[in-house]
Write a protein that holds these residues in place. Structure first.
Motif, PDB file in Angstrom:
ATOM      1  N   GLU A 245       0.238  -8.630   6.272  1.00 22.34           N
ATOM      2  CA  GLU A 245      -0.481  -8.043   5.145  1.00 22.34           C
ATOM      3  C   GLU A 245      -1.890  -7.612   5.537  1.00 22.34           C
ATOM      4  O   GLU A 245      -2.360  -6.542   5.141  1.00 22.34           O
ATOM      5  N   ALA A 246      -2.570  -8.460   6.316  1.00 18.85           N
ATOM      6  CA  ALA A 246      -3.931  -8.137   6.725  1.00 18.85           C
ATOM      7  C   ALA A 246      -3.980  -6.828   7.506  1.00 18.85           C
ATOM      8  O   ALA A 246      -4.854  -5.983   7.283  1.00 18.85           O
ATOM      9  N   CYS A 247      -3.029  -6.656   8.393  1.00 19.23           N
ATOM     10  CA  CYS A 247      -3.029  -5.447   9.222  1.00 19.23           C
ATOM     11  C   CYS A 247      -2.579  -4.218   8.440  1.00 19.23           C
ATOM     12  O   CYS A 247      -3.023  -3.101   8.724  1.00 19.23           O
ATOM     13  N   GLN A 248      -1.711  -4.411   7.458  1.00 19.10           N
ATOM     14  CA  GLN A 248      -1.372  -3.291   6.579  1.00 19.10           C
ATOM     15  C   GLN A 248      -2.612  -2.806   5.843  1.00 19.10           C
ATOM     16  O   GLN A 248      -2.813  -1.602   5.665  1.00 19.10           O
ATOM     17  N   LEU A 249      -3.447  -3.740   5.395  1.00 13.52           N
ATOM     18  CA  LEU A 249      -4.687  -3.377   4.713  1.00 13.52           C
ATOM     19  C   LEU A 249      -5.594  -2.569   5.640  1.00 13.52           C
ATOM     20  O   LEU A 249      -6.179  -1.560   5.237  1.00 13.52           O
ATOM     21  N   VAL A 250      -5.707  -3.008   6.878  1.00 13.72           N
ATOM     22  CA  VAL A 250      -6.567  -2.309   7.836  1.00 13.72           C
ATOM     23  C   VAL A 250      -6.073  -0.877   8.053  1.00 13.72           C
ATOM     24  O   VAL A 250      -6.859   0.075   8.041  1.00 13.72           O
ATOM     25  N   LEU A 251      -4.777  -0.710   8.254  1.00 17.97           N
ATOM     26  CA  LEU A 251      -4.227   0.632   8.455  1.00 17.97           C
ATOM     27  C   LEU A 251      -4.381   1.490   7.210  1.00 17.97           C
ATOM     28  O   LEU A 251      -4.697   2.684   7.294  1.00 17.97           O
ATOM     29  N   GLU A 252      -4.156   0.896   6.050  1.00 18.70           N
ATOM     30  CA  GLU A 252      -4.307   1.636   4.803  1.00 18.70           C
ATOM     31  C   GLU A 252      -5.746   2.075   4.600  1.00 18.70           C
ATOM     32  O   GLU A 252      -6.023   3.215   4.206  1.00 18.70           O
ATOM     33  N   ALA A 253      -6.692   1.181   4.858  1.00 18.12           N
ATOM     34  CA  ALA A 253      -8.107   1.521   4.706  1.00 18.12           C
ATOM     35  C   ALA A 253      -8.496   2.643   5.653  1.00 18.12           C
ATOM     36  O   ALA A 253      -9.252   3.549   5.292  1.00 18.12           O
ATOM     37  N   GLY A 254      -7.953   2.570   6.882  1.00 13.09           N
ATOM     38  CA  GLY A 254      -8.252   3.617   7.841  1.00 13.09           C
ATOM     39  C   GLY A 254      -7.757   4.977   7.400  1.00 13.09           C
ATOM     40  O   GLY A 254      -8.307   6.006   7.795  1.00 13.09           O
ATOM     41  N   ALA A 255      -6.713   4.990   6.562  1.00 13.75           N
ATOM     42  CA  ALA A 255      -6.162   6.260   6.103  1.00 13.75           C
ATOM     43  C   ALA A 255      -6.847   6.773   4.843  1.00 13.75           C
ATOM     44  O   ALA A 255      -7.062   7.973   4.685  1.00 13.75           O
ATOM     45  N   MET A 256      -7.224   5.874   3.918  1.00 12.42           N
ATOM     46  CA  MET A 256      -7.734   6.328   2.617  1.00 12.42           C
ATOM     47  C   MET A 256      -9.253   6.456   2.562  1.00 12.42           C
ATOM     48  O   MET A 256      -9.786   7.134   1.691  1.00 12.42           O
ATOM     49  N   GLY A 257      -9.975   5.784   3.484  1.00  9.90           N
ATOM     50  CA  GLY A 257     -11.427   5.757   3.391  1.00  9.90           C
ATOM     51  C   GLY A 257     -12.090   7.116   3.510  1.00  9.90           C
ATOM     52  O   GLY A 257     -11.660   7.975   4.278  1.00  9.90           O
ATOM     53  N   LYS A 258     -13.157   7.298   2.747  1.00  8.32           N
ATOM     54  CA  LYS A 258     -13.935   8.546   2.792  1.00  8.32           C
ATOM     55  C   LYS A 258     -15.271   8.352   3.500  1.00  8.32           C
ATOM     56  O   LYS A 258     -15.960   9.313   3.805  1.00  8.32           O
ATOM     57  N   GLY A 259     -15.648   7.078   3.719  1.00  9.97           N
ATOM     58  CA  GLY A 259     -16.878   6.803   4.465  1.00  9.97           C
ATOM     59  C   GLY A 259     -17.797   5.841   3.762  1.00  9.97           C
ATOM     60  O   GLY A 259     -18.235   6.101   2.639  1.00  9.97           O
ATOM     61  N   GLY A 260     -18.079   4.697   4.416  1.00 10.08           N
ATOM     62  CA  GLY A 260     -19.048   3.737   3.903  1.00 10.08           C
ATOM     63  C   GLY A 260     -18.491   2.701   2.953  1.00 10.08           C
ATOM     64  O   GLY A 260     -19.209   1.786   2.545  1.00 10.08           O
ATOM     65  N   GLU A 261     -17.194   2.797   2.583  1.00  9.37           N
ATOM     66  CA  GLU A 261     -16.639   1.843   1.626  1.00  9.37           C
ATOM     67  C   GLU A 261     -16.354   0.488   2.284  1.00  9.37           C
ATOM     68  O   GLU A 261     -16.104   0.391   3.480  1.00  9.37           O
ATOM     69  N   ILE A 262     -16.387  -0.531   1.442  1.00  8.26           N
ATOM     70  CA  ILE A 262     -15.907  -1.855   1.836  1.00  8.26           C
ATOM     71  C   ILE A 262     -14.639  -2.103   1.023  1.00  8.26           C
ATOM     72  O   ILE A 262     -14.684  -2.208  -0.199  1.00  8.26           O
ATOM     73  N   TYR A 263     -13.515  -2.184   1.712  1.00 12.51           N
ATOM     74  CA  TYR A 263     -12.244  -2.429   1.029  1.00 12.51           C
ATOM     75  C   TYR A 263     -11.963  -3.926   0.987  1.00 12.51           C
ATOM     76  O   TYR A 263     -12.045  -4.616   2.004  1.00 12.51           O
ATOM     77  N   VAL A 264     -11.649  -4.399  -0.211  1.00 18.18           N
ATOM     78  CA  VAL A 264     -11.304  -5.818  -0.386  1.00 18.18           C
ATOM     79  C   VAL A 264      -9.903  -5.902  -0.959  1.00 18.18           C
ATOM     80  O   VAL A 264      -9.408  -4.972  -1.596  1.00 18.18           O
ATOM     81  N   PHE A 265      -9.296  -7.046  -0.742  1.00 25.04           N
ATOM     82  CA  PHE A 265      -7.911  -7.273  -1.104  1.00 25.04           C
ATOM     83  C   PHE A 265      -7.829  -8.203  -2.299  1.00 25.04           C
ATOM     84  O   PHE A 265      -8.514  -9.226  -2.336  1.00 25.04           O
ATOM     85  N   ASP A 266      -6.999  -7.851  -3.279  1.00 25.47           N
ATOM     86  CA  ASP A 266      -6.714  -8.787  -4.363  1.00 25.47           C
ATOM     87  C   ASP A 266      -5.735  -9.828  -3.816  1.00 25.47           C
ATOM     88  O   ASP A 266      -4.529  -9.600  -3.748  1.00 25.47           O
ATOM     89  N   MET A 267      -6.256 -10.965  -3.419  1.00 26.24           N
ATOM     90  CA  MET A 267      -5.463 -11.970  -2.721  1.00 26.24           C
ATOM     91  C   MET A 267      -4.937 -13.061  -3.640  1.00 26.24           C
ATOM     92  O   MET A 267      -4.481 -14.106  -3.188  1.00 26.24           O
ATOM     93  N   GLY A 268      -4.977 -12.819  -4.956  1.00 28.09           N
ATOM     94  CA  GLY A 268      -4.471 -13.826  -5.870  1.00 28.09           C
ATOM     95  C   GLY A 268      -5.424 -14.992  -5.996  1.00 28.09           C
ATOM     96  O   GLY A 268      -6.637 -14.864  -5.840  1.00 28.09           O
ATOM     97  N   GLN A 269      -4.856 -16.139  -6.269  1.00 35.59           N
ATOM     98  CA  GLN A 269      -5.664 -17.340  -6.455  1.00 35.59           C
ATOM     99  C   GLN A 269      -5.911 -18.041  -5.125  1.00 35.59           C
ATOM    100  O   GLN A 269      -5.030 -18.083  -4.261  1.00 35.59           O
ATOM    101  N   PRO A 270      -7.117 -18.605  -4.939  1.00 30.49           N
ATOM    102  CA  PRO A 270      -7.368 -19.378  -3.715  1.00 30.49           C
ATOM    103  C   PRO A 270      -6.498 -20.633  -3.681  1.00 30.49           C
ATOM    104  O   PRO A 270      -6.111 -21.157  -4.726  1.00 30.49           O
ATOM    105  N   ILE A 271      -6.187 -21.093  -2.494  1.00 28.39           N
ATOM    106  CA  ILE A 271      -5.291 -22.232  -2.305  1.00 28.39           C
ATOM    107  C   ILE A 271      -6.090 -23.429  -1.802  1.00 28.39           C
ATOM    108  O   ILE A 271      -6.925 -23.298  -0.907  1.00 28.39           O
ATOM    109  N   LYS A 272      -5.825 -24.590  -2.378  1.00 20.52           N
ATOM    110  CA  LYS A 272      -6.475 -25.820  -1.911  1.00 20.52           C
ATOM    111  C   LYS A 272      -5.938 -26.181  -0.530  1.00 20.52           C
ATOM    112  O   LYS A 272      -4.726 -26.224  -0.315  1.00 20.52           O
ATOM    113  N   ILE A 273      -6.848 -26.461   0.385  1.00 20.18           N
ATOM    114  CA  ILE A 273      -6.443 -26.812   1.747  1.00 20.18           C
ATOM    115  C   ILE A 273      -5.649 -28.112   1.767  1.00 20.18           C
ATOM    116  O   ILE A 273      -4.706 -28.266   2.550  1.00 20.18           O
TER     117      ILE A 273
END
Length: 641
Positions: free
Chosen positions: A503-531
């Motif tokens: 998933e992380a690498c899909q995000l990187v490839l997707e960002a590389g394709a959709m970005g127009k310049g200067g954006e910070i792309y973040v992922f909706d990763m759901g709820q944090p998990i207790k360690i």
């Protein structure tokens, strides 16, 4: 006579063993089925002739018989009833043979009607067609039963095979696991089904008992494994995660099984995969399907830094389907880079790639790489990321994570790179450690470069912890469990966001394709998990009981470590993209000449190894950075000196 029969049986089994040990070609099965159909037709003609008083006819070879046999063979071919392994025949094969016989009988009856209409005769009496159907189906059915029983006699069940339950009694589960029920495996034996629904509980399926979830807790010792379909596991994890924990507490090894891709494919025990902690991630996996990716990466020369790492190597693997022109693998780690190179040569011999040993801090060496390969796209994943280690080596963290990024960004501009994707981290948000602050300062530099020009598209991706990556908590816990414990957790309330490497690498490839310049792309990763919950699940997946077989101890928060990670800074807002799980973070940094001067001074202080001035400049560059621990360490060093 009694002593002779076992000897005859043993010799017969020895003769048959080579036949059942290997796969019989499908054309042979079709030939045998056709032969059985011919025998059924002869029997039918004999019976009809006997009823009509013509008892002298014993063997029939006529054009009527040839037509009927041709219809039957055509039915075999249309429904592919001769596909698969006869020794693994199941209820599905019985239904298939029934369909084949019904199709042939129905077709022959129609031909009979047509022939009678034109010539006042029939190929065979309609009653004879029905008789043929019964005889044909019986022969086809008993042939498969005979082969299956002979195979079982030759390969009896091993006493040490693992007994397993199948979770679910619904139609999808039965369809997916049907091959397991007929499979004669030396590794597994199915002990029964677990009824998970609210409907009425039937007694048996395939002559195997069915138990409720309540009964499973009492009989769990009768088997050591549980088999569940991938679809059902995902639903349980999303809707009833507590039930997954209950199943793990029964100390059953859980295996998942994927449905067959084609109806003709058979699912057997080789399709089973042991459930891993990645499978228990409590959210829907994110799949990206953006047609722009092909346009951005096909035929391009792509540079990947940190290519030997877990993220970098996965980026390389996911780029391959887009047919890049050439991939440059850059890393300073010799052995891991050699390993990923061997993998690519073996699995993708058609791929054009180069291995480059280089340190991102060495601008001269990087300039040689850019000059030689002239990359069109850069994925920058090289970084120091271990929080406690970087706290003790702050200048190294700043040198690699900030200066290394600056070197690559400057060269990207000089060599007119089309797109530059920087892999950042959620620790860059309101950083409390030097690793996060170094990444945040690098983000600021990237955004400054994006603001000042338009020729290169600079994009930033920011995500949380990656399951199974080098240095992540998962392999650390695995080693501790393998060693018998204890499993160490820093704090009982500590939480983290998680995603899989894929998933992380899909995000990187997707960002590389959709970005127009200067954006910070973040992922909706759901709820944090207790360690702590993660640790308990991993212990249960190992077939052990937390705090009984494996102790869990708390070691306290490490220097620079947060209880809770954040994906967006306090003053940042988000904008939606075409994908509901990917957002753009708009921060409030305002870049001017003063900001450029600060960035330049910061770089000079790091290069000159002046940690005091570097920290002072970092504080002005990233004012949200709280570096009390670092300041205390510097003061102590000053007092000692």
């Amino acid at each position: 006579m009694r002593t002779l029969l076992p000897k005859i049986k043993i010799k017969l089994l020895r003769l048959l063993k080579p036949l059942v040990q290997n796969y019989v070609p499908r054309r042979y099965i079709l030939f045998i089925d056709s032969l059985l159909a011919f025998i059924a037709l002869e029997c039918s003609f004999f019976l009809i002739n006997s009823v009509q008083g013509n008892t002298q006819v014993r063997f029939v070879l006529s054009w009527e018989l040839a037509v009927m046999l041709g219809v039957q063979i055509l039915s075999f071919i249309l429904l592919k009833s001769y596909f698969g392994l006869v020794r693994f025949s199941s209820f599905r094969d019985v239904i298939t043979q029934l369909k084949v016989t019904a199709l042939a009988v129905f077709t022959i009856l129609i031909i009979n009607r047509i022939y009678y209409y034109y010539d006042a005769q029939k190929l065979i009496l309609d009653a004879g067609v029905i008789v043929y159907g019964f005889i044909s189906f019986s022969l086809l059915f008993f042939f498969r039963v005979l082969v299956k029983q002979v195979y079982k006699s030759i390969y009896p069940s091993k006493k040490n095979s693992v007994k397993a339950f199948i979770y679910g009694t619904d139609l999808k589960t039965l369809t997916t696991t049907e091959g397991l029920l007929s499979d004669h495996s030396e590794h597994f034996r199915i002990a029964g089904f677990i009824h998970s629904g609210k409907g009425a509980l039937v007694n048996r399926i395939h002559n195997l008992p069915i138990y409720s979830l309540a009964e499973l807790k009492q009989i769990s010792k009768e088997a050591s494994a549980l088999i569940i379909t991938e679809e059902k596991l995902k639903k349980l994890q999303l809707r009833r995660p507590h039930l997954v924990d209950e199943l793990l507490e029964l100390q059953l090894t859980i295996y998942k099984i994927a449905p067959p891709q084609n109806l003709e494919d058979r699912v057997d025990f080789k399709n089973l995969r042991e459930v891993k902690i990645e499978d228990l991630l409590q959210r829907n996996p994110i799949k990206i399907n953006n047609p722009k990716l092909k346009e951005r990466y096909t035929g391009k020369t792509i540079l990947v830094t940190g290519a030997a790492g877990s993220i970098g190597s996965e980026i390389v693997r996911q780029l391959i389907p887009f047919n890049p022109g050439h991939i440059v693998l850059l890393d300073q780690a010799e052995t891991p880079l050699h390993e990923i190179s061997l993998e690519l040569k073996n699995n993708h011999p058609q791929l054009s790639f180069s291995q480059v040993i280089a340190n991102v801090r060495n601008q001269t060496r990087l300039a040689e790489v850019f000059s030689q390969y002239k990359p069109q796209v850069v994925f920058h994943g090289a970084a120091y990321k271990h929080v406690p280690m970087m706290e003790n080596n702050p200048i190294e963290a700043l040198s690699v994570n900030f200066c290394g990024t600056c070197n690559l960004a400057d060269l990207a501009l000089e060599y007119q790179v089309e797109r530059f994707v920087f892999v950042s981290t959620d620790k860059a948000v309101n950083p409390t450690n030097i690793m996060g602050a170094s990444k945040r300062s690098a983000e600021i530099y990237i955004q400054a470069q994006a603001k000042n020009q338009k020729q290169t598209t600079f994009i930033i991706t920011r995500f949380g912890n990656v399951l199974g990556s080098n240095g992540s908590v998962i392999p650390h816990f695995k080693k501790q469990i393998a060693a018998g414990g204890p499993v160490t957790v820093t704090h009982p309330e500590i939480t983290r966001y998680f995603m899989t490497i894929d998933e992380a690498c899909q995000l990187v490839l997707e960002a590389g394709a959709m970005g127009k310049g200067g954006e910070i792309y973040v992922f909706d990763m759901g709820q944090p998990i207790k360690i702590i919950n993660l640790a308990k699940q991993m212990i249960r997946l190992s077939g052990l009981v937390p705090n009984e077989d494996i102790a869990i101890t708390y070691t306290g928060l490490r220097p620079g470590e947060k209880l809770y990670e954040e994906l967006l800074a306090d003053k940042e807002t988000t904008l939606p993209t075409h994908h509901e799980k990917i957002l753009i973070a708009e921060d409030t940094n305002y870049f001017n000449k003063t900001s450029g001067v600060i960035l330049h001074k910061f770089s000079q202080h790091i290069i000159s190894n002046d940690i005091h001035l570097a920290f002072a400049t970092l504080k002005s560059l990233v004012p949200e950075y709280e570096c009390r621990q670092q300041e205390e360490q510097l003061n102590k060093k000053q007092q000692v000196s």
